[in-house]
Design a protein around this motif. Sequence first.
Motif, PDB file in Angstrom:
ATOM      1  N   PHE A   1       0.556  -1.056   0.460  1.00 11.07           N
ATOM      2  CA  PHE A   1       0.032  -0.165  -0.097  1.00 11.07           C
ATOM      3  C   PHE A   1       0.920   1.190   0.010  1.00 11.07           C
TER       4      PHE A   1
ATOM      5  N   ASP B   1      11.300   3.460   4.905  1.00 13.33           N
ATOM      6  CA  ASP B   1      11.137   2.564   4.866  1.00 13.33           C
ATOM      7  C   ASP B   1      11.792   1.586   5.681  1.00 13.33           C
TER       8      ASP B   1
ATOM      9  N   ASP C   1      13.256   2.873  10.827  1.00 14.80           N
ATOM     10  CA  ASP C   1      11.940   1.565  12.514  1.00 14.80           C
ATOM     11  C   ASP C   1      11.644   2.419  12.718  1.00 14.80           C
TER      12      ASP C   1
ATOM     13  N   TYR D   1      -2.895  -9.192  16.154  1.00 16.92           N
ATOM     14  CA  TYR D   1      -2.605  -8.508  15.028  1.00 16.92           C
ATOM     15  C   TYR D   1      -4.190  -7.868  15.376  1.00 16.92           C
TER      16      TYR D   1
ATOM     17  N   LYS E   1      -4.666  -3.958  15.775  1.00 20.57           N
ATOM     18  CA  LYS E   1      -5.457  -3.151  14.332  1.00 20.57           C
ATOM     19  C   LYS E   1      -6.382  -2.892  15.419  1.00 20.57           C
TER      20      LYS E   1
ATOM     21  N   VAL F   1      -6.112  -8.050   0.793  1.00 21.92           N
ATOM     22  CA  VAL F   1      -5.313  -7.405  -0.596  1.00 21.92           C
ATOM     23  C   VAL F   1      -3.540  -7.843  -0.704  1.00 21.92           C
TER      24      VAL F   1
ATOM     25  N   THR G   1      -0.409  -7.845  -1.185  1.00 20.23           N
ATOM     26  CA  THR G   1       0.939  -7.132  -0.742  1.00 20.23           C
ATOM     27  C   THR G   1       1.689  -8.043  -0.615  1.00 20.23           C
ATOM     28  N   ASN G   2       2.852  -7.837  -0.083  1.00 19.47           N
ATOM     29  CA  ASN G   2       4.399  -8.289   0.558  1.00 19.47           C
ATOM     30  C   ASN G   2       3.898  -8.607   1.789  1.00 19.47           C
TER      31      ASN G   2
ATOM     32  N   TYR H   1      11.394  -8.020   7.491  1.00 23.47           N
ATOM     33  CA  TYR H   1      11.778  -7.411   8.267  1.00 23.47           C
ATOM     34  C   TYR H   1      11.449  -6.917   9.564  1.00 23.47           C
TER      35      TYR H   1
HETATM   36  N1  LIG Z   1      -2.085  -6.579   2.911  1.00 25.67           N
HETATM   37  C1  LIG Z   1      -3.572  -6.645   3.428  1.00 25.67           C
HETATM   38  O1  LIG Z   1      -4.316  -7.320   3.597  1.00 25.67           O
HETATM   39  C2  LIG Z   1      -3.273  -5.759   4.834  1.00 25.67           C
HETATM   40  C3  LIG Z   1      -5.046  -5.403   5.375  1.00 25.67           C
HETATM   41  C4  LIG Z   1      -5.155  -5.019   6.265  1.00 25.67           C
HETATM   42  C5  LIG Z   1      -4.303  -3.775   6.690  1.00 25.67           C
HETATM   43  N2  LIG Z   1      -3.310  -4.108   6.349  1.00 25.67           N
HETATM   44  C6  LIG Z   1      -2.404  -2.801   6.489  1.00 25.67           C
HETATM   45  O2  LIG Z   1      -1.826  -2.213   5.951  1.00 25.67           O
HETATM   46  C7  LIG Z   1      -0.171  -2.318   6.094  1.00 25.67           C
HETATM   47  C8  LIG Z   1       0.410  -2.390   4.534  1.00 25.67           C
HETATM   48  O3  LIG Z   1       0.555  -3.358   4.461  1.00 25.67           O
HETATM   49  P1  LIG Z   1       1.479  -4.170   3.250  1.00 25.67           P
HETATM   50  O4  LIG Z   1      -0.591  -5.245   3.058  1.00 25.67           O
HETATM   51  O5  LIG Z   1       1.764  -2.861   2.260  1.00 25.67           O
HETATM   52  O6  LIG Z   1       2.615  -5.338   3.534  1.00 25.67           O
HETATM   53  P2  LIG Z   1       3.916  -4.656   3.138  1.00 25.67           P
HETATM   54  O7  LIG Z   1       4.445  -6.373   3.208  1.00 25.67           O
HETATM   55  O8  LIG Z   1       3.743  -5.047   1.416  1.00 25.67           O
HETATM   56  O9  LIG Z   1       4.025  -3.194   3.004  1.00 25.67           O
HETATM   57  C9  LIG Z   1       4.385  -3.048   4.305  1.00 25.67           C
HETATM   58  C10 LIG Z   1       5.874  -2.096   4.190  1.00 25.67           C
HETATM   59  O10 LIG Z   1       6.249  -1.591   5.456  1.00 25.67           O
HETATM   60  C11 LIG Z   1       7.636  -1.902   6.201  1.00 25.67           C
HETATM   61  N3  LIG Z   1       7.729  -1.794   6.997  1.00 25.67           N
HETATM   62  C12 LIG Z   1       7.703  -3.534   8.257  1.00 25.67           C
HETATM   63  N4  LIG Z   1       8.353  -2.904   9.200  1.00 25.67           N
HETATM   64  C13 LIG Z   1       8.432  -1.311   9.393  1.00 25.67           C
HETATM   65  C14 LIG Z   1       9.240  -1.169  10.706  1.00 25.67           C
HETATM   66  N5  LIG Z   1       9.193  -1.350  11.380  1.00 25.67           N
HETATM   67  N6  LIG Z   1       9.797   0.351  10.187  1.00 25.67           N
HETATM   68  C15 LIG Z   1       9.641   1.086   9.009  1.00 25.67           C
HETATM   69  N7  LIG Z   1       8.886   0.779   7.564  1.00 25.67           N
HETATM   70  C16 LIG Z   1       8.557  -1.109   7.873  1.00 25.67           C
HETATM   71  C17 LIG Z   1       7.852  -3.540   4.925  1.00 25.67           C
HETATM   72  O11 LIG Z   1       9.588  -3.267   5.084  1.00 25.67           O
HETATM   73  C18 LIG Z   1       6.828  -2.466   3.350  1.00 25.67           C
HETATM   74  O12 LIG Z   1       7.601  -1.760   3.055  1.00 25.67           O
HETATM   75  C19 LIG Z   1       0.313  -2.494   7.603  1.00 25.67           C
HETATM   76  O13 LIG Z   1      -0.567  -1.580   8.800  1.00 25.67           O
HETATM   77  C20 LIG Z   1      -1.040  -3.518   7.196  1.00 25.67           C
HETATM   78  O14 LIG Z   1      -0.583  -4.101   8.348  1.00 25.67           O
HETATM   79  C21 LIG Z   1      -2.587  -4.719   5.020  1.00 25.67           C
END
Ligand SMILES: NC(=O)c1ccc[n+]([C@@H]2O[C@H](COP(=O)([O-])OP(=O)(O)OC[C@H]3O[C@@H](n4cnc5c(N)ncnc54)[C@H](O)[C@@H]3O)[C@@H](O)[C@H]2O)c1
Length: 294
Positions: free
Chosen positions: A18, A37, A64, A157, A161, A192, A194-195, A202
Amino acid sequence: MKDFKGRVAIITGAAYGFGNEFVKQAAKRGMKIVAVDIMGDKLQEVGPMAMELGAEDVTLITADVGIYEETERVVKTTLEKYGQIDLLMNNAGIAIPGDGINLPLRDWDWIVQTNLMSHVYFMRQVIPVMKAQGTHCNIMNTCSVAGVINFVGMVPYYTVKHAAVALAESTNYELQAMGADIAMGVFCPGYVQTNLDHSEEYRPARFRDDSDPYYQSEEFFKGQAAAKYVIETGAPNDIYGDLVFKAIEEDEFYVLPHVMYDGILKIQTGEKVQRKTPNIHELQAMIAAAKAAK
Ligand SMILES: NC(=O)c1ccc[n+]([C@@H]2O[C@H](COP(=O)([O-])OP(=O)(O)OC[C@H]3O[C@@H](n4cnc5c(N)ncnc54)[C@H](O)[C@@H]3O)[C@@H](O)[C@H]2O)c1
């Protein structure tokens, strides 16, 4: 915020998922972007991409967000370079699957610091800056549908959240009560692509202990496989960047794009109003019945 051009955005978790999509949208709108990041190498790709898409300027900061001093470095650098902060997107996050009972306490600390305290750290520093500016500003925190409903399989989680949603809701009231021109919002998606299922990559060194047998247990590997399945079968991540920026444009608070969870949300809200004990078997039966009726 209606006019994004030339204004300053801090976006955390910008290397993947995201956050990466949010950088693209901020760039298309001509913003000055501070992309943050923990994955420093991957973050380097964000700079040229954002400039190509139309960003006025980009600053990349490897940090971080779970460490207060690192968030201080981000805010200080932003103010030194751009003199203002108009949009804060607390988005960096991790997923830790599991029931939480056997989970090592270091993992609770990891998820609390990354998914919750990072929001506190940034908001604590950025809100006074935004208030002093006197311009209309926005804060959009990525939470999750797991912040408004509960289910089995991811106790830490859901817990964190929910706390992140409560932080945004109560801060929103505070901002309104004090008359601050800051619009808060929470982005609460379902699964969704993502990674996120690669969260272990991480994990900061301070939360690593390879000698702990938990990380070789069946429970750990089952959790990792479950996370991989739900993320890989989630919705494609191509509309959410634009959707969230349109919500910021309209100062929307609840950005809850996945209406399929509304049924559970209503049931669980109703249980609280009725003082009814939640029951997972009843909930699973109701979900199965709703699916069968479709
Ligand atoms: N993908 C889903 O299904 C989903 C659903 C609901 C909420 N989310 C939330 O969306 C947000 C983004 O996650 P995403 O799904 O894009 O996953 P993602 O893994 O693709 O991206 C997460 C990013 O956060 C960075 N990160 C992790 N720990 C960190 C730290 N300590 N300091 C700095 N950067 C850090 C990672 O390097 C990565 O670039 C998260 O808060 C996640 O909980 C995701």
